[in-house]
Design a protein around this motif. Sequence first.
Motif, PDB file in Angstrom:
ATOM      1  N   UNK A 316       8.245   6.945   0.667  1.00 50.73           N
ATOM      2  CA  UNK A 316       7.299   6.719   1.484  1.00 50.73           C
ATOM      3  C   UNK A 316       7.732   6.479   2.944  1.00 50.73           C
ATOM      4  N   UNK A 317       8.930   6.000   3.218  1.00 40.76           N
ATOM      5  CA  UNK A 317       9.531   6.188   4.561  1.00 40.76           C
ATOM      6  C   UNK A 317       9.649   7.598   5.131  1.00 40.76           C
ATOM      7  N   UNK A 318      10.101   8.519   4.307  1.00 38.48           N
ATOM      8  CA  UNK A 318      10.259   9.838   4.754  1.00 38.48           C
ATOM      9  C   UNK A 318       8.789  10.568   4.816  1.00 38.48           C
ATOM     10  N   UNK A 319       7.829  10.104   4.006  1.00 37.88           N
ATOM     11  CA  UNK A 319       6.693  10.759   4.127  1.00 37.88           C
ATOM     12  C   UNK A 319       5.914  10.323   5.476  1.00 37.88           C
ATOM     13  N   UNK A 320       5.973   8.854   5.646  1.00 39.70           N
ATOM     14  CA  UNK A 320       5.514   8.283   6.847  1.00 39.70           C
ATOM     15  C   UNK A 320       6.029   8.935   7.965  1.00 39.70           C
ATOM     16  N   UNK A 321       7.382   9.196   8.132  1.00 41.34           N
ATOM     17  CA  UNK A 321       7.967   9.934   9.169  1.00 41.34           C
ATOM     18  C   UNK A 321       7.305  11.163   9.707  1.00 41.34           C
ATOM     19  N   UNK A 322       7.190  11.983   8.513  1.00 44.80           N
ATOM     20  CA  UNK A 322       6.532  13.240   8.741  1.00 44.80           C
ATOM     21  C   UNK A 322       4.945  13.109   9.185  1.00 44.80           C
ATOM     22  N   UNK A 323       4.467  12.025   8.555  1.00 46.49           N
ATOM     23  CA  UNK A 323       3.102  11.956   8.967  1.00 46.49           C
ATOM     24  C   UNK A 323       2.861  11.582  10.497  1.00 46.49           C
ATOM     25  N   UNK A 324       3.752  10.716  11.031  1.00 46.04           N
ATOM     26  CA  UNK A 324       3.934  10.341  12.404  1.00 46.04           C
ATOM     27  C   UNK A 324       4.093  11.373  13.288  1.00 46.04           C
ATOM     28  N   UNK A 325       5.136  12.492  12.804  1.00 47.03           N
ATOM     29  CA  UNK A 325       5.561  13.828  13.290  1.00 47.03           C
ATOM     30  C   UNK A 325       4.362  14.496  13.572  1.00 47.03           C
ATOM     31  N   UNK A 326       3.704  14.797  12.513  1.00 52.60           N
ATOM     32  CA  UNK A 326       2.334  15.758  12.191  1.00 52.60           C
ATOM     33  C   UNK A 326       1.416  15.280  13.455  1.00 52.60           C
ATOM     34  N   UNK A 327       1.317  13.833  13.291  1.00 52.38           N
ATOM     35  CA  UNK A 327       0.450  13.343  14.167  1.00 52.38           C
ATOM     36  C   UNK A 327       0.527  13.410  15.772  1.00 52.38           C
ATOM     37  N   UNK A 328       1.915  13.084  16.173  1.00 53.87           N
ATOM     38  CA  UNK A 328       2.531  13.454  17.368  1.00 53.87           C
ATOM     39  C   UNK A 328       2.171  14.975  17.915  1.00 53.87           C
ATOM     40  N   UNK A 329       2.366  15.714  16.936  1.00 54.76           N
ATOM     41  CA  UNK A 329       2.468  17.110  17.302  1.00 54.76           C
ATOM     42  C   UNK A 329       1.023  17.372  17.501  1.00 54.76           C
ATOM     43  N   UNK A 330       0.078  17.148  16.762  1.00 55.33           N
ATOM     44  CA  UNK A 330      -1.443  17.294  16.725  1.00 55.33           C
ATOM     45  C   UNK A 330      -1.738  16.811  18.319  1.00 55.33           C
ATOM     46  N   UNK A 331      -1.269  15.723  18.805  1.00 53.07           N
ATOM     47  CA  UNK A 331      -1.663  15.099  20.131  1.00 53.07           C
ATOM     48  C   UNK A 331      -1.138  15.930  20.968  1.00 53.07           C
ATOM     49  N   UNK A 332      -0.006  16.033  20.935  1.00 52.30           N
ATOM     50  CA  UNK A 332       0.841  17.127  22.053  1.00 52.30           C
ATOM     51  C   UNK A 332      -0.028  18.450  22.092  1.00 52.30           C
ATOM     52  N   UNK A 333      -0.225  18.916  20.942  1.00 55.14           N
ATOM     53  CA  UNK A 333      -0.989  20.327  21.017  1.00 55.14           C
ATOM     54  C   UNK A 333      -2.371  20.127  22.029  1.00 55.14           C
ATOM     55  N   UNK A 334      -3.044  19.108  21.501  1.00 55.80           N
ATOM     56  CA  UNK A 334      -4.356  18.891  22.160  1.00 55.80           C
ATOM     57  C   UNK A 334      -4.245  18.612  23.585  1.00 55.80           C
ATOM     58  N   UNK A 335      -3.136  17.996  23.890  1.00 53.25           N
ATOM     59  CA  UNK A 335      -2.759  17.566  25.486  1.00 53.25           C
ATOM     60  C   UNK A 335      -2.652  19.019  26.255  1.00 53.25           C
ATOM     61  N   UNK A 336      -1.699  19.947  25.556  1.00 55.75           N
ATOM     62  CA  UNK A 336      -1.388  21.151  26.062  1.00 55.75           C
ATOM     63  C   UNK A 336      -2.499  21.886  26.270  1.00 55.75           C
ATOM     64  N   UNK A 337      -3.490  21.906  25.295  1.00 56.92           N
ATOM     65  CA  UNK A 337      -4.630  22.708  25.448  1.00 56.92           C
ATOM     66  C   UNK A 337      -5.557  22.381  26.588  1.00 56.92           C
ATOM     67  N   UNK A 338      -5.729  20.949  26.433  1.00 55.87           N
ATOM     68  CA  UNK A 338      -6.397  20.365  27.762  1.00 55.87           C
ATOM     69  C   UNK A 338      -5.768  20.885  29.048  1.00 55.87           C
ATOM     70  N   UNK A 339      -4.537  20.515  28.873  1.00 57.87           N
ATOM     71  CA  UNK A 339      -3.692  20.670  30.499  1.00 57.87           C
ATOM     72  C   UNK A 339      -4.079  22.343  30.793  1.00 57.87           C
ATOM     73  N   UNK A 340      -3.518  23.063  29.872  1.00 57.20           N
ATOM     74  CA  UNK A 340      -3.757  24.423  30.007  1.00 57.20           C
ATOM     75  C   UNK A 340      -5.179  25.009  30.486  1.00 57.20           C
ATOM     76  N   UNK A 341      -6.135  24.305  29.657  1.00 56.08           N
ATOM     77  CA  UNK A 341      -7.498  24.702  30.231  1.00 56.08           C
ATOM     78  C   UNK A 341      -7.781  24.355  31.426  1.00 56.08           C
ATOM     79  N   UNK A 342      -7.328  23.158  31.857  1.00 57.99           N
ATOM     80  CA  UNK A 342      -7.645  22.578  33.252  1.00 57.99           C
ATOM     81  C   UNK A 342      -7.174  23.654  34.326  1.00 57.99           C
ATOM     82  N   UNK A 343      -5.625  23.854  33.810  1.00 54.90           N
ATOM     83  CA  UNK A 343      -4.851  24.796  34.940  1.00 54.90           C
ATOM     84  C   UNK A 343      -5.593  25.906  35.168  1.00 54.90           C
ATOM     85  N   UNK A 344      -6.247  26.600  33.976  1.00 55.73           N
ATOM     86  CA  UNK A 344      -6.809  27.968  34.215  1.00 55.73           C
ATOM     87  C   UNK A 344      -8.142  28.054  35.021  1.00 55.73           C
ATOM     88  N   UNK A 345      -8.841  26.907  35.258  1.00 53.86           N
ATOM     89  CA  UNK A 345      -9.834  26.535  36.082  1.00 53.86           C
ATOM     90  C   UNK A 345      -9.726  27.023  37.612  1.00 53.86           C
TER      91      UNK A 345
END
Lengths: 345, 141
Positions: A316-345
């Motif tokens: 459970x501990x290791x899966x929770x860690x993986x889940x949190x990482x995946x969640x963080x990665x998804x958030x980071x990805x979204x931010x990058x997408x937004x930021x790069x989208x904004x930069x392109x304008x």
Amino acid sequence: MANIRDIRRRIRSVKNTRQITKAMKMVSAAKLRRAQERALAARPYSLMITNVLRSLVSRTDLVNEQTGEPLHPLLAQRPEKNILLVLVTGDRGLAGAFNSNVLKAALKFIAFFKDKNIDIAAVGRKGRDFMRRRYPFATPESPTRAGEVQLVGEHLNLLGKLEYEAVAEIVERVVQAYMDERIDSVYVIYNEFKSVISQRLIAQRILPVQEIGRREVVLTEEFTLEERERMGEAAKGAGISLKEPPESEEERRAKEFPAPGIDYIYEQPPAEIFRDMLPRYATLQLFQGMLESVAAEHAARMTAMDSASNNANDVIDSLTLTANRARQAAITKEIIEIVSGAAAL
Amino acid sequence: MDDTLQLDIVAPDKLLVREQVDQVQIPGKRGELGILPGHAPLITELTIGEIRYMQGGTLHYLSVAWGFAEVLPNRVIILADTAERAEEIDIKRAQEAKARAEAELKQAGADTHYEALQYALRRAEVRLQVAAHAGHVAPAH
């Protein structure tokens, strides 16, 4: 990348498993406590019978003076050609190495007596199933042997609600076979249990009786330090004492039975009492072995379930860690997408 | 001398009775024995039968199969393979056992274990006989 929803689902599933293993651990701990009490409650009777037999030994001639033959057939030592092995395992699994330890000891025993005929009587489903796959089955009455090693009896569901009478019935048949010289000796292999951290596997000879009050252990298999530590930890977690229970008042009194130095009137000749009592001694040894085996089985299951719960925690501990990482990665990805989208304008 | 006996009845799996009693009757192998306080030290085997003990004016009954007794002036210790208090006997089971033994005895052939059957029958009968007393006894505790 791992799907967060999948991981969450796995965590839930492992949590469910943990719930079950935790519950089984507590159930086993409760059963262990009861089994320990039963094994303890059986001691006074066993002690008293042993003591009476011992005191009778000094009053009877166990051996015919002229011929040197023992007066009781159960004391007769014959060359061992046919051996009966009573194998005590559990009826159920999920008890860690409990059953396989007993079976390993049994195989060792069989290898040790490889030039003899061995009849196996299996107490417990696990031992029966294992031996059934390996050796042929023969009824004890059949005139020809099915093999050098053969299965002759099975006693399933005996241990769940172990009654002295049921054991007495088995021993009665065994004693008969011994007196008819169909078997020359009887051994029992079981998991000896003094306390959670004081256990071992033993092969003990119960017939013929060589000396009253002394157990004849032919093979032993100690637990490793690591195994004992695991058992100890699990027991602590379940509130089970590691020490051998103290001697009870009954037990102390039983030791002083019969009262020493008294000139009794014997209603029957001591030899007659001895003759009737000796088979009971064999029964008690088997009964005691089974009681201890039951306690050991519960202890093993408790330990196995404790380990399983711990492992579930780790997963459970290791899966929770993986889940949190995946969640963080998804958030980071979204931010990058937004930021790069904004930069392109 | 004290005028009561301490009676202990020990079964393989538990201590069944520990009481101060006025008198005990036990089924010795060579006949019934009545024991009062101050009895001479004695050792005997018990056969199938009933143990009765008197305690403050009430009689208590137990059935016993094989047993062994040690009698001392102020104490009686009985080791019993199987012993049951009258009120604990399962009458239905005893009746079934009796019927079974009787049926088997009836159609007995040459290879029947007469002794074993007689023994089973006798045990069932004694258990029923002892159980019949259960109604007259105040609960033991």
